[in-house]
Design an enzyme around this catalytic site. Structure first.
Site, PDB file in Angstrom:
ATOM      1  N   ARG A  74     -10.345 -11.593   2.259  1.00  0.00           N
ATOM      2  CA  ARG A  74     -11.251 -12.645   1.779  1.00  0.00           C
ATOM      3  C   ARG A  74     -10.578 -14.013   1.847  1.00  0.00           C
ATOM      4  NH1 ARG A  74     -11.885  -9.522  -3.677  1.00  0.00           N
ATOM      5  NH2 ARG A  74     -11.425  -7.912  -2.141  1.00  0.00           N
TER       6      ARG A  74
ATOM      7  N   LYS B 263       0.836  -1.191   0.000  1.00  0.00           N
ATOM      8  CA  LYS B 263       0.000   0.000   0.000  1.00  0.00           C
ATOM      9  C   LYS B 263       0.876   1.248   0.000  1.00  0.00           C
ATOM     10  CE  LYS B 263      -3.830  -1.896   2.820  1.00  0.00           C
ATOM     11  NZ  LYS B 263      -4.961  -1.652   1.904  1.00  0.00           N
TER      12      LYS B 263
END
Length: 457
Positions: free
Chosen positions: A314, A240
């Protein structure tokens, strides 16, 4: 932190919670000098407006706080809590002619406004304290306030003190308080039984290894809560930016939500069989980090191509949901700070949810309106299933193109979940301070779920 009403001992001063439409009736309750004072102060019961009423000696004998009109109440939650910081020291008793929902919101807001996060700096609590109010379920409000305080405290704690082991300790502390049991899978057993959880967390440093936390309590209709516990998310090798990484201590917000909800369920002694599953990891960067292009095998069996290591939530939830599906989970609900797409769609305040349970789909928004905890249903849109099928593996963790990111993430989770399933994609953070909702960690959607549980289990 506080989540309990004060004992008044009969000496509490009245705090009137007043709407503009209820202002004439409120004024008739006052003696002539107090009424003249209120009229002279031009108190109009506007949102957050506070009036201190003196006695004959000039000392403050009572107070009033305005809620504003119907439009203002619809636009702003917990308005009455604005009074807490402006009341003189002492115990105050909420006195109002409000309907039960407004009265309960006022009482809950007062407790939440009294909470302080003082682990790292002094944070003086308000001098005013609120006595146990009449006409509301005070014990339930205290339990809910304690659940929200736990959620906020866990999210606000920086990752240096809230790694996977610390999250496990927090879960054990909640369990011990109510006689729940906790089992933890880590090390070689995790690698063997929960390969996706292990892959995401294996690059973390010493003492911060991945684990699956499994809490159980109670008896009755089954409810399984699954919470994303990514204690810090660098994005992995798909690193990120600094700006995007700044709030990633909150990426365990799903775990915080299920622990806060579980604590409240147990405190209220709800007649249900509760299971809480938390995959706790740190998505770090080091030699063993999983890579873009890797194909991982899941606990359930389907293979997953990793097209972005920053779509790790996920993955860890998939293994936990697969475990839930192996038993008799009843209703299974996952909470996760999962996608930026959900925030683009509905902003930080609203918890979008996905479910095929039509009863829950009706009940949850109704409960959300009642307890002022907004949610919004989003679809498991079947045609988008092809977007998560890359061809080289059974599933793709990060479909290219960027469209429908919240939906494709929910569809991915549904591949592993039990039949009766709902997913809430929460933000877990309040970006702007508001009454009873300081800037920082925040719960979302869980109070609505709590309220509708009896009718949907």
């Amino acid at each position: 932190m506080t989540a309990r009403f004060a004992e008044s001992g009969g000496g509490a001063r009245p705090l009137h919670v007043v709407t503009p439409e209820g202002l004439p009736a409120f004024l008739t309750l006052l003696d002539p000098p107090a009424r003249a004072f209120a009229e002279g102060a031009e108190f109009a019961a506007g949102p957050g407006e506070v009036l201190l009423l003196p006695d004959a000696s000039g000392a403050v004998a009572a107070a009033a706080v305005g809620l504003g009109g119907a439009e203002a109440r619809a636009r702003r939650r917990f308005t009455a809590a604005a009074a807490l910081a402006r009341l003189p020291e002492g115990v105050w008793q909420i006195a109002s002619g409000l309907d039960p929902e407004d009265a309960a919101e006022a009482a809950l807001g007062m407790l939440m406004a009294a909470r302080r996060f003082d682990r790292y700096a002094d944070a003086a609590a308000p001098k005013a304290r609120i006595a146990r109010p009449e006409g509301v379920d005070a014990a339930r409000i205290e339990a809910v306030a304690a659940g929200e305080a736990l959620i906020r405290d866990l999210i606000d704690t920086p990752a240096m003190d809230m790694g996977p082991a610390d999250l496990e300790a927090a879960a054990r502390a909640v369990a011990e308080g109510f006689g729940a049991t906790v089992e933890v899978t880590s090390g070689a057993a995790l690698e063997e039984g929960f390969p996706l959880i292990h892959a995401v967390g294996m690059a973390a440093g010493p003492g911060r290894g991945p684990r699956l936390i499994d809490m159980a309590w109670g008896d009755g209709p089954a409810l399984t809560l699954v919470g994303k516990g990514v204690c810090f998310d660098t994005g992995g090798l798909n690193l990120k930016s600094g700006a995007s990484m700044g709030l990633m201590k909150k990426d365990m917000g799903g775990a915080a939500h299920v622990l806060g909800l579980a604590r409240t369920i147990m405190a209220l002694e709800l007649p249900l069989k509760l299971r809480v599953l938390i995959p706790a990891v740190e998505n770090a960067v080091s030699g063993p980090a999983f890579r873009p292009g890797d194909i991982l095998r899941s606990r359930k069996g389907p293979s997953v191509e990793v097209n972005n290591t920053d779509a790790e939530g996920r993955l860890v939830l998939a293994d936990a949901l697969a475990l839930a599906a192996e038993g008799e989970p009843g209703l299974t609900v996952s909470f996760a700070t999962l996608t930026g797409a959900a925030r683009v769609a509905v902003g930080p305040d609203i918890a979008p949810f996905f479910t095929g349970e039509e009863g829950l789909a009706r009940a949850l928004p109704e409960a959300a309106a009642k307890v002022r905890d907004p949610v919004w249903r989003m679809p498991f849109h079947e045609p988008y299933e092809t977007l998560i099928e890359p061809g080289i593996a059974d599933l793709d963790n990060a479909p290219k193109g960027g469209f429908a990111g919240a939906i494709t993430a929910a569809l991915f989770l549904r591949r592993f979940a039990p039949p009766r399933y709902a997913h809430l994609d929460v933000y877990g953070w309040n970006p702007t301070a508001a009454p009873a909702r300081p800037k920082g960690g925040a719960g979302s959607g869980w109070r609505a779920l709590l309220d509708c549980l009896p009718g949907v289990l």
